[in-house]
Structures are given as C-alpha cells and as structure tokens.
Enzyme design. Structure first.
Site, PDB file in Angstrom:
ATOM      1  N   GLY A 160       0.788  -1.215  -0.027  1.00  0.00           N
ATOM      2  CA  GLY A 160       0.019  -0.033  -0.058  1.00  0.00           C
ATOM      3  C   GLY A 160       0.836   1.272  -0.081  1.00  0.00           C
ATOM      4  CB  CYS A 161       4.574   1.815  -0.550  1.00  0.00           C
ATOM      5  SG  CYS A 161       5.565   2.798   0.241  1.00  0.00           S
TER       6      CYS A 161
END
Lengths: 139, 110, 102
Positions: B108-109
C-alpha cells in the site's frame, strides 16, 4: 485535499475461494490493503469456500507457502470495519464462527474501544448488502 | 545488490531492501543508516523496533498512515504524526524505516 | 488394476470429486490434496457422498494441506486416513497408475 469535495463510494471485496489452492485470496488481501489508502467505504465478504480464508490455526510450513492469515487482524488498523460472513456457507461446511479468527477494530472516537468487525449474515441479508454497493470486486 | 557488514555479505534488492528478513541484525540497520548519512538515534530505533514487532504479528509492513496512528497510540501523540516521523525518516517513514528494519517495502505504498 | 485417484479441488467449487467418485472402480484409492482436503471434512454438504463411496474405495487426505488451511485432523471424517508427503509417495508407488482429477 478538501474532504468535502471527496466522493466516497461503497466498495465491496467478495472472497469466495480457499486460501492456498489459488493466488486469489492473497491477491484480494493485497488489493484491499492498497486500496484502503483511498478512504472509501470498504467492506469484505467471505462466502462459499472464502470462509476458509479466516480459519484459525493455519500453519503452512509444510506446504512451503507464506501464512498470510495473521494479516487479516491488521484490517482494523486500515479502517476496514465491515466484514460479512455468509452463514449458509459456514453451515454447508460444518463450520461456525468459533472456527474463524475473531477480527476487531479499535474505535478512535470511542477511546480506542475494541469492536467487532465480523458480521454473520444470512444469504438474504448478504444479497441486500451487495445491492447497496457501488462497486463489487470479485476474487 | 548486497550490503557488507562485519565482513559478511547480505543480499538486497535493487532498492536496498534485505532479501531475507530472517538475516536481519541490528548492525545491518546501523550500517544502512550510516550509508545514508544519518546515523540512528534512540528515536529512530523506537520506530524500527515497532515495525519489526508489527511485522512479527501481522506479517506485513504497515502503510504510513497506519504506522502513524499506531505509533501515536503506543508512543504518544507527540510522536504519532507525519511531521515527527518525516523528520526522523526524510525518505518516507514507512519506506526508509522498513528498509532499516529488514522488512519488505510496505504494502500500500503509493 | 488398482488405481490411485487424486483430487485437488474443493467439492464446493468444482465437481472433480463428484466425477471421481462416480468413475472410480471398487478397490481403488482416493487421495485428497490441496483444496481437495475440504472434501475430507466431517459434517459438510458433501460428507455423505464420501461416506457412501467408502464402502468400496479407500480414502486418504494429505496432512500438510489440512494444517495449512487450519483444518484439524480431529474433524476429518471417520475412515479417512491422514498421510504425509512420504505417505503420498508410498500410495503412488503401491498403485498401478495415478489419475489426477483437476
């Protein structure tokens, strides 16, 4: 970004497969975690063989795959608070909620009180919830 | 790529993340930070250790938003904000601190 | 000519187990692996079909695949034997041929 301008949609992730036989379960979980950054109204469904994804006591050393079941407990941290389990799917498999992980979230607005994320719903109730979604992603 | 510490070589990916997180040792974090020109302080270690504990429990590196909230809860409000964390880890708290902690790049970066 | 049948799909998702049970001859063996282990569990919608077939077919289930999925050996249906990987190899060697139901 101005929160007032943001459009919040209802996104549902529908999980219907066992965890290790295919890559779907892990892919779904990763997509959910990534998409959680977008502050939408997210819910997860575990139905049919998808209920097996949440089984307690998974232990994958002998099959040489990563056990990603502990990650479901982090969903609360990602503000994912609505997890629907279809009761009929459990019944058909001789399972009950006791066989599944107990997922919680901490309510920031209520002094971090722990609350249940899991909602056991009947097939008819689930149909209603699906009907209210803007988007349903199927895994 | 690889990083050398005490005469031993540790494999990393092209961005410097440790290939095998089981190989992690505190000396590796120190070496990585020194190479980045910003030696680790107690405050850095608090975050690095927190990330390792989080990974141990949940098998993921948390997204920065999740990290911020969780740090605030555990270490106090004055530390649970982006300003504090970005001052410690200017390349992005989740990314940089995860690297020092030997974890994969956070899911989720974005 | 005893044959070993392997089934690696969940009976809830595919009809592999159903087809296997329909076509396996008396005296053959069925080994449930991967998602197929679901078919070995007690108290499911499919338990009766398996129990009925047990009259003339021997059933096995792969332990590591049960464990991975958090399925307890205690909940494996009566009459199904849990085997490990070397048991899998033994079964394959003991039988004339192996038929994989995908």
């Amino acid at each position: 970004m101005d929160d007032g301008d943001q459009i919040v949609k209802k996104f549902m992730y529908m999980n219907r497969k066992t965890p290790y036989g295919t890559i779907y379960a892990l892919e779904s979980l990763e997509v959910v975690l990534i998409a959680a950054a977008f502050d939408q109204d997210v819910s997860l469904v575990f139905a049919d063989d998808g209920v097996y994804q949440l089984m307690k006591d998974q232990s994958t050393e002998e099959i040489g795959m990563k056990n990603f079941s502990p990650t479901y407990s982090a969903l609360g941290d990602y503000d994912i608070k609505k997890i629907y389990i279809e009761k009929e799917s459990l019944d058909e498999r001789g399972l009950s909620l006791d066989d599944l992980q107990d997922l919680k979230y901490e309510d920031e607005d209520d002094d971090w009180a722990e609350k249940d994320s899991i909602h056991l719903v009947s097939r008819d109730e689930l149909a209603e919830v699906i009907d209210q979604q803007d988007v349903v992603f199927s895994f | 790529m690889a990083i050398e510490v005490d005469g031993q070589s540790y494999e990393t990916d092209e961005e410097g993340y440790l290939a095998d997180l089981n190989q992690w040792r505190p000396e590796l974090a120190t070496a990585m930070a020194d190479a980045d020109g910003a030696p680790l302080t107690e405050d850095h270690w608090e975050v690095v250790n927190f990330l390792r504990e989080y990974y141990e429990e949940y098998q993921i590196a948390p997204a920065v938003r999740v990290l911020t909230k969780a740090i605030g809860k555990k270490l106090g409000k004055e530390k649970g904000n982006s300003k504090y964390l970005y001052e410690l880890f200017p390349y992005g708290p989740a990314k940089q601190a995860c690297k020092y902690a030997g974890l994969p790049k956070p899911t989720g970066c974005v | 000519m005893a044959m070993l049948h392997t089934v690696n799909k969940s009976p809830f998702e595919k009809n592999s187990l159903e087809s296997c049970l329909r076509l396996a001859k008396a005296g053959s063996a069925v080994l449930l692996t991967e998602d197929g282990v679901v078919g070995a569990m007690k108290g499911t919608k499919h338990s009766k079909d398996v129990a009925d077939a047990m009259a003339n077919i021997s059933f096995y289930v792969l332990g590591p695949d049960l464990k991975a999925r958090g399925l307890s050996e205690n909940n494996v249906a009566e009459g199904i034997k849990v085997v490990d990987y070397s048991g899998f190899v033994d079964l394959a060697a003991e039988h004339e041929s192996v038929q994989a139901w995908l």
